[in-house]
Design an enzyme around this catalytic site. Structure first.
Site, PDB file in Angstrom:
ATOM      1  CB  CYS A   1     -46.393   4.922   1.134  1.00 38.96           C
ATOM      2  SG  CYS A   1     -47.532   5.614  -0.297  1.00 38.96           S
TER       3      CYS A   1
ATOM      4  CB  CYS B   1     -39.851  -5.752 -11.417  1.00 35.74           C
ATOM      5  SG  CYS B   1     -39.649  -5.315 -12.974  1.00 35.74           S
TER       6      CYS B   1
ATOM      7  CB  CYS C   1      -3.250  12.674 -12.056  1.00 34.26           C
ATOM      8  SG  CYS C   1      -4.650  13.456 -12.274  1.00 34.26           S
TER       9      CYS C   1
ATOM     10  CB  CYS D   1       2.134   2.259 -10.365  1.00 31.62           C
ATOM     11  SG  CYS D   1       1.946   0.654 -11.346  1.00 31.62           S
TER      12      CYS D   1
ATOM     13  CG  HIS E   1       5.635   0.937  -8.054  1.00 30.26           C
ATOM     14  ND1 HIS E   1       6.244   0.461  -9.080  1.00 30.26           N
ATOM     15  CD2 HIS E   1       4.397   0.694  -8.269  1.00 30.26           C
ATOM     16  CE1 HIS E   1       5.155  -0.434  -9.721  1.00 30.26           C
ATOM     17  NE2 HIS E   1       4.078  -0.110  -8.907  1.00 30.26           N
TER      18      HIS E   1
ATOM     19  CB  CYS F   1      26.348 -17.287  32.863  1.00 27.77           C
ATOM     20  SG  CYS F   1      25.955 -19.072  32.766  1.00 27.77           S
TER      21      CYS F   1
ATOM     22  CB  CYS G   1      30.654 -20.130  25.005  1.00 31.90           C
ATOM     23  SG  CYS G   1      31.045 -18.433  25.569  1.00 31.90           S
TER      24      CYS G   1
ATOM     25  CB  CYS H   1      33.577 -17.789  21.701  1.00 34.20           C
ATOM     26  SG  CYS H   1      33.252 -19.465  22.587  1.00 34.20           S
TER      27      CYS H   1
END
Lengths: 515, 153
Positions: A141, A188, A254, A261, A269, A314, A327, A330
């Protein structure tokens, strides 16, 4: 109801009420699963032996006090061996990540190097920490008020005590640093020891400082992990190592009630191992929406298998890539269609059938993924409704108490049922991720049977659970039976998969194709 | 925080009257001692020779407990300065664990000058420039000189 004892061990902490009342055990039997610290649970050891399921792992819950004491104990043991002060020993232990053997060995080997590395290098100053000086200018300072209270640690870099305090406070508050704060002098590396910190840290920060100090202990040790639940202060000790995670799924409970896990800190899991979970979660994040969309909106070109979205027009398709004309209805070659432009009724035509077969094959892997994903997501969704279910249960319990003049204890079967449902759904959810990666062998069928049985048990209980309140009282026995059955099925499934994992009897696909 | 102001004043007067070689330190705004304008001449033995670089120092309110924020205002072809509008600089001593309250701005200026002579290619902000420096020094020098001339402050 012998099976109750079985699932005592698998419960989350909140749900012991009924179990305890019915089985007559106190809270202590939960401790049996922990790594005994010779604290007088000997009487329970026999019970432990019969209670421990093969999917369970040994673990111990540490309170903040336990952690503090363990550190102190270690510091006291090591300080005499090294002939150092407790403060210096603490710094040295933190430097060696609390590995006492390694520290002692290295210290004996090359004391100077260890001290230097830990920031305790050659002390060139034996002066007192706090000194009131005249004619001193603080380099931080630039204040030169005389006399001034100053502070320095062993390195002798002296600053005014206010700057020193501001510095360590900023480290503690802004950077959450405690054990490795260095001297404020440029370059330091000397570490501000514990005793000095106690002098510098203001009262309102001491708690935080101690918390951070304790934290390094848990963070540095491989067999200790913080419970990831928000605001939980406990740590869990578990022996399972990272390299064992392909063979064990170390689910721990816990004392705060959170199941997670130990391997990956993800929510419980079981039965899926960590690496599958990671892969699956990633895949679902990346793929599920896309896969759903592709499945719903596209088909593959019968010739080059490019994915095609039909966004209007179409049924006469021309593949952009290979120019194949077919097509959409089909999937047959267009040239065979003749003049039935907008209305394909040639479903049985050979070329169409073949194309659809090929299509089906290429769809298989996608559909396969969606099959597992949808079931996984369904159980996850149900798990997300946990809270609603719980609230609903509480309401039902109160209603039932008023309605049928039952006591509080007598309606706890509903709470147990609700908890069993949630827990089983959590497990079921992960069985689908597990199954997605599971390579088919003669064990797969047993796994699928177990999965099916658990799912059926859960759905049966779930159905019962939805019944109006006035009917519930009559179904108490049935419900308790079904609850016990659910829990039992879950344990059977988990034990089976855990055994197979441990013995590496399950094989997993390394890709996502299931082939 | 009245005390550190004394420090800022002292540091500024030291830097402006007795700057490191080839540097000039002034205030951006006469009334504000916390924003510095630092002009650094390209060191003679570097591709930046002949150039002049404007570097901005902002001292945060909790300076010197927090490091100054340093940015290049003049575009520079250098692997430790980002090639964008911000011109962030990567210097080891400005990192939170390396900056100490007793560290000085003058040291930072010197460190920047040092970087102009020898860049830190192991810790680059611009990876491509670092790679070029290592693998094709001729091309790097050429480009650095070009930019130095073009953007001179």
């Amino acid at each position: 109801m012998e099976s109750e004892d079985d699932f005592n061990s698998a419960r989350s902490t909140d749900d012991e009420m009924m179990d305890d009342v019915e089985s007559g055990y106190s809270d202590d039997d939960f401790d049996d699963l922990e790594i005994g610290e010779e604290e007088g649970f000997d009487a329970h050891d026999k019970i432990t032996a019969t209670q421990k399921q093969s999917y369970e792992v040994e673990f111990k819950v540490w309170t903040p006090k336990d952690i503090d004491e363990a550190q102190l104990r270690l510091i006291n043991e090591v300080k005499d061996v090294l002939g150092q002060s407790p403060e210096a020993t603490a710094i040295l232990l933190r430097y060696s990540r609390w590995n006492r053997e390694k520290l002692i060995e290295q210290y004996m080997d090359n004391q100077a190097a260890v001290l230097e590395g830990a920031g305790l290098g050659e002390s060139n100053s034996t002066e007192a920490r706090v000194q009131t000086l005249t004619g001193f200018t603080c380099d931080i300072c630039c204040d030169d008020t005389s006399p001034m209270t100053t502070f320095a640690i062993k390195c002798g870099h002296r600053f005014c005590i206010d700057c020193y305090k501001t510095y360590v406070n900023a480290k503690v508050t802004d950077e959450a640093e405690a054990a490795r704060i260095k001297c404020p002098a440029d370059q330091c590396n000397r570490i501000v020891d514990n005793k000095s910190m106690e002098l510098l840290v203001p009262d309102n920060l001491t708690d935080r400082y101690h918390e951070l100090l304790v934290r390094t202990y848990v963070d540095d040790l491989e067999n200790l992990k913080w419970c990831p639940a928000p605001n939980c202060e406990f740590a869990i000790q578990c022996k399972v190592k990272a390299k064992e995670l392909k063979k064990v799924v170390p689910t721990v409970h816990c004392d705060c009630g959170h199941d997670f896990c130990f391997g990956c800190a993800y929510n419980d899991h079981l039965p899926a191992p960590c690496d599958l979970v990671k892969k699956w979660v990633k895949k679902c994040e990346d793929d599920s929406e896309t896969a759903n969309w592709i499945s719903a909106n596209t088909k593959e070109c019968p010739k080059c298998a490019s994915t095609i979205e039909k966004n209007g027009g179409c049924n006469h398709m021309t593949c952009r890539k290979c120019k194949h004309e077919f097509c959409w209805m089909c999937m047959g070659v267009w040239s065979e269609h003749g003049t039935s432009w907008y209305n394909c009724n040639r479903f049985e035509e050979k070329s169409g059938t073949e194309a659809r077969d090929a299509q089906a094959k290429s769809r298989q892997s996608l559909e396969r993924y969606l099959h597992y994903y949808n079931r996984y997501a369904n159980h996850e969704q149900s798990a997300k409704l946990d809270k609603d279910i719980y609230v609903k249960t509480e309401k039902k319990m109160t209603q039932l108490q008023n309605h049928a003049q039952l006591s509080w204890i007598e309606v706890q079967f509903l709470d147990s049922a609700s908890k069993a449902l949630q827990r089983c759904r959590q497990t079921l959810k992960w069985t689908y991720a597990f199954a997605f990666y599971l390579e088919r062998n003669n064990l797969t069928e047993i796994f699928e049977d177990n999965q099916k049985d658990l799912e059926m048990a859960v759905e049966n209980l779930s159905e019962l659970f939805e019944k109006p309140t006035d009917q519930l009282e009559k179904m108490k026995v049935e419900m308790m039976d079904k609850t016990a059955y659910c829990n039992k099925r879950r344990i059977i499934l988990l034990n089976d998969t855990a055994d197979n994992l441990r013995k590496s009897r399950h094989a997993f696909w390394s890709n996502d194709l299931g082939a | 925080m009245a005390a550190p102001n004394k420090r800022v004043l002292k540091e500024f007067s030291d830097c402006s009257t007795n700057p490191p070689p080839g540097c000039k330190v002034s205030l951006v705004d006469e009334a504000n001692f916390k924003e510095w304008n630092v002009l650094i001449d390209g060191p003679a033995n570097s591709p930046y020779a002949g150039g002049r670089f404007k570097v901005n120092f902002v001292l945060p309110d909790d300076y010197p407990f927090k490091p100054p924020v340093v940015t290049f205002k003049t575009k520079i072809y250098h692997c430790n300065v980002t090639n964008d509008a911000t011109g962030s600089v990567c210097i080891a001593m400005l990192k939170p664990d390396a900056w100490k309250p007793a560290s000085m701005c003058k040291q930072v200026i010197e460190a920047i000058r040092g970087l102009l002579i020898v860049p830190n290619v192991d810790d680059p902000l611009e990876l491509e420039i670092a790679t070029q420096y290592k693998e094709n020094r001729v091309e790097f020098d050429k480009k650095a000189k070009e930019w130095t001339k073009k953007y001179r402050a």
